[in-house]
Motif scaffolding. Structure first.
Motif, PDB file in Angstrom:
ATOM      1  N   GLY A 165       0.812  -1.225   0.000  1.00  0.00           N
ATOM      2  CA  GLY A 165       0.000   0.000   0.000  1.00  0.00           C
ATOM      3  C   GLY A 165       0.838   1.265   0.000  1.00  0.00           C
ATOM      4  N   LEU A 166       2.031   1.177  -0.571  1.00  0.00           N
ATOM      5  CA  LEU A 166       2.953   2.321  -0.562  1.00  0.00           C
ATOM      6  C   LEU A 166       3.068   2.931  -1.960  1.00  0.00           C
ATOM      7  N   LEU A 167       3.452   4.194  -1.975  1.00  0.00           N
ATOM      8  CA  LEU A 167       3.670   4.898  -3.234  1.00  0.00           C
ATOM      9  C   LEU A 167       5.155   4.834  -3.571  1.00  0.00           C
ATOM     10  N   LEU A 168       5.481   4.417  -4.787  1.00  0.00           N
ATOM     11  CA  LEU A 168       6.868   4.513  -5.246  1.00  0.00           C
ATOM     12  C   LEU A 168       6.887   5.438  -6.457  1.00  0.00           C
ATOM     13  N   MET A 169       7.360   6.655  -6.232  1.00  0.00           N
ATOM     14  CA  MET A 169       7.421   7.636  -7.319  1.00  0.00           C
ATOM     15  C   MET A 169       8.766   7.497  -8.018  1.00  0.00           C
ATOM     16  N   GLY A 170       8.748   7.325  -9.346  1.00  0.00           N
ATOM     17  CA  GLY A 170       9.980   7.192 -10.095  1.00  0.00           C
ATOM     18  C   GLY A 170      10.116   5.795 -10.664  1.00  0.00           C
ATOM     19  N   PRO A 171      11.324   5.359 -11.060  1.00  0.00           N
ATOM     20  CA  PRO A 171      12.586   6.089 -10.964  1.00  0.00           C
ATOM     21  C   PRO A 171      12.609   7.301 -11.899  1.00  0.00           C
ATOM     22  N   ASP A 172      13.651   8.112 -11.719  1.00  0.00           N
ATOM     23  CA  ASP A 172      13.802   9.337 -12.486  1.00  0.00           C
ATOM     24  C   ASP A 172      12.633  10.273 -12.225  1.00  0.00           C
ATOM     25  N   CYS A 173      12.140  10.269 -10.979  1.00  0.00           N
ATOM     26  CA  CYS A 173      11.074  11.190 -10.592  1.00  0.00           C
ATOM     27  C   CYS A 173      11.739  12.479 -10.128  1.00  0.00           C
ATOM     28  N   GLY A 174      11.707  13.495 -10.980  1.00  0.00           N
ATOM     29  CA  GLY A 174      12.418  14.745 -10.676  1.00  0.00           C
ATOM     30  C   GLY A 174      11.654  15.658  -9.751  1.00  0.00           C
ATOM     31  N   THR A 175      10.319  15.558  -9.768  1.00  0.00           N
ATOM     32  CA  THR A 175       9.491  16.566  -9.104  1.00  0.00           C
ATOM     33  C   THR A 175       8.266  15.939  -8.473  1.00  0.00           C
ATOM     34  N   ALA A 176       7.921  16.389  -7.285  1.00  0.00           N
ATOM     35  CA  ALA A 176       6.640  16.014  -6.672  1.00  0.00           C
ATOM     36  C   ALA A 176       6.255  17.102  -5.677  1.00  0.00           C
ATOM     37  N   TYR A 177       4.968  17.181  -5.385  1.00  0.00           N
ATOM     38  CA  TYR A 177       4.469  18.044  -4.307  1.00  0.00           C
ATOM     39  C   TYR A 177       3.538  17.184  -3.462  1.00  0.00           C
ATOM     40  N   LEU A 178       3.832  17.067  -2.182  1.00  0.00           N
ATOM     41  CA  LEU A 178       2.955  16.290  -1.291  1.00  0.00           C
ATOM     42  C   LEU A 178       2.476  17.212  -0.182  1.00  0.00           C
TER      43      LEU A 178
END
Lengths: 511, 58
Positions: A165-178
């Motif tokens: 139930g986890l979020l994995l942003m990317g790979p090569d995720c340059g930008t996020a806003y949480l």
């Protein structure tokens, strides 16, 4: 000339710290060339190729810091190495001044920070999957900024993330806003009603900045990595992020940004969007535009700028139609005609030198539709006079900082292009925000002036057309960066799409 | 679970570029920086194997 070097055993430094160190040493009196890097096999090759590999450097391992200096004299070389020592010591002192012993592993960091909920991982690609695996095992959501991670690792990591139930942003995720917090390369934008899911860092930045310019902000922005909607990865994080945005009270409208997915993934994304109960704008660059079938609240658009404009209109309950330019159309066409009139008969090509991968891709699509075939590292098997290079691609960043931080590769590209008599327009992006270089326009401006001067001396006018991805609140300041580019002779347009269209117009496209 | 991440205060473990930790600290975010260096003597394959073994044990 004298060459001198030092090797510091077990003194790992990240790529940005190494860049800062090399930059500082280059300004030391009498120094001609500096290499500051870790002793990895790839870096040994680099040193060998540039003739800087000393016997001492050859003995260095991946955890050993190598500094090699070429200077006018022995005393200058010694002074530069002493300066390097001083800078490294200062860095250590600064760390110690916090009074806290920094953890050396993910696990000990987790013990030191109870309630930790996110791991932001930006180690070199070869190490990134292992660190992400450790973070997921600890129950942490992950933003995987690192690139050069294999698709096999990505699939495996996302499977683990979904199971937990986890979020994995990317790979090569340059930008996020949480929850309003910018992560990685991110512009200073207000909090607002738009939730973004993006398989693209700079695409997300362009949309966020244009929303901010229109007075709207971001609720959450999730970067899923460029391959998430591919058949191999199966849209794992896109679908999970959409579910989460569907129930997020702050999100009133959803924007999805990426390239056209595998057809079965596209159907799943569309089904998901239909079930959200919130209006949605979808920019799948190179895909279809218009209303999605059977989904009146889902609007498909062709460019990043259109995504922002359509979202703003939907929130204001206004109708929206795509426009090629947002400013005074007649004035823009006049300027294009004047620029075209200044070209020689041989100048027909647009060359784009990009820091942002999705911006490069969007420019390639627009130039192809207006001018014909476009070659470059995004289109390696295409022949044509027009070219777009993404300097942030893995082949340029292996062992180097990203061009949004280190302008060196693009400066070389500008100098090379100045001598090409076919080039009518140099097209570029400048990306601002947290994490980006402190003065990216200032870094490139001298190279732009020099390139225009080289062309002038050969009887040509080289046009420079640019866009700046940024906001007034970014540390670099949008207006100041635009002014520096204009001072160097560039025409700066409000979006990447408009810049690409203007460049195509100058090179002869019928707009 | 992802919704929790949107709603709760971020507490970040930063592993890699130290500048990201510094920026987050300036923004008032709770962050701890890992003084990372390549594990397993700098051999990525060995490190991945070690991590996979640890995964099995977990």
């Amino acid at each position: 000339m004298t060459r001198a070097g030092l090797v510091r055993k077990s003194a790992y430094q990240d790529s940005v710290a190494l860049l800062a160190l090399a930059r500082d040493l280059r300004t030391t009196a009498g120094v001609r060339e500096v290499a500051a890097l870790m002793g990895t096999p790839a870096n040994h090759d680099l040193l060998r190729q540039s003739g800087l590999l000393t016997a001492e450097a050859e003995s260095a391992g991946p955890n050993d810091l190598v500094i090699v200096v070429d200077a006018d004299s022995e005393s200058h070389a010694r002074a530069a190495l002493a300066r390097a020592d001083e800078l490294l010591e200062a860095r250590q002192r600064q760390r110690r001044s916090t009074g806290r012993v920094l953890p050396r592993t993910m696990e000990s960091a987790f013990r030191q920070l109870p309630g930790a909920n996110l791991a932001l991982i930006s180690v070199p690609g070869a190490w990134a999957a292992a660190e992400a695996r450790k973070a997921l095992r600890l129950g942490l959501h992950v933003m995987l900024f690192s690139d050069n991670v294999s698709v096999e690792d990505e699939v495996a990591l996302k499977r683990v993330a979904r199971d937990r139930g986890l979020l994995l942003m990317g790979p090569d995720c340059g930008t996020a806003y949480l929850g309003g917090t910018p992560l990685g390369f991110a512009n200073v934008v207000p909090r607002g009603r738009v939730g973004l899911v993006a398989a693209s860092g700079t695409g997300l930045q362009q949309v966020a900045c244009l929303l901010a310019a229109g007075g709207e902000g971001i609720s959450q922005a999730v970067g899923v990595g460029g391959r998430d909607m591919s058949r191999a990865v199966g849209g794992a994080m896109t679908l999970d992020a959409l579910d989460a945005l569907g129930t997020d009270a702050a999100t009133e409208l959803v924007v999805v940004i990426g390239k056209p997915p595998a057809p079965e993934i596209e159907r799943q994304v569309e089904d998901k969007l239909r079930g959200l109960g919130k209006p949605a704008v979808v920019a799948l660059l190179g895909g279809k535009a218009g209303g999605a079938p059977g989904a009146s609240k889902v609007r498909r658009v062709a460019t990043l700028e259109d995504a922002a404009a359509a979202a703003l209109s939907a929130l204001r309950r206004e109708t929206w139609t795509a426009r090629p330019f947002s400013g005074d159309g007649a004035a823009i066409h006049r300027r294009i005609a004047e620029a075209r009139a200044a070209l020689t008969s041989g100048q027909r090509a647009v060359h784009g030198l990009y820091a942002g991968g999705t911006l490069a891709y969007e420019a390639t699509l627009l130039l192809e539709s207006l001018l014909g075939p476009v070659t470059g590292n995004l289109r390696p098997h295409v022949d044509g006079i027009h070219r777009v290079i993404d300097f942030g691609a893995d082949e340029f960043t292996l062992g180097h900082a990203h061009p949004m931080i280190d302008p060196a590769s693009r400066i070389e590209g500008v100098a090379a292009l100045a001598k090409d008599p076919r080039v009518a327009v140099l097209l570029l992006d400048i990306v601002l925000g947290h994490g980006a270089a402190p003065d990216p326009a200032g870094d490139l401006a001298p190279a732009l002036r020099a390139a225009r001067e080289v062309a002038r001396q050969e009887g040509r006018t080289l046009h420079v057309v640019a866009c700046v991805i940024g906001t007034a609140d970014d540390p670099q300041g949008l207006a100041a960066q635009v002014a520096q580019l204009e001072d160097a002779g560039a025409w700066v347009l409000p979006s990447n799409a408009q810049a690409a269209r203007a460049a195509a117009g100058i090179a002869g496209a019928n707009l | 679970m992802i919704g929790d991440l949107f709603a709760r205060e971020l507490r970040v473990i930063n592993c890699g570029l130290e500048g990201f930790a510094q920026k987050l600290t300036l923004l008032g975010v709770t962050v701890i920086h890992v003084e990372w260096s390549p594990p397993a003597g700098g051999d990525p394959r060995k490190a991945a194997l070690l991590a996979a073994l640890e995964d099995e044990e977990a």
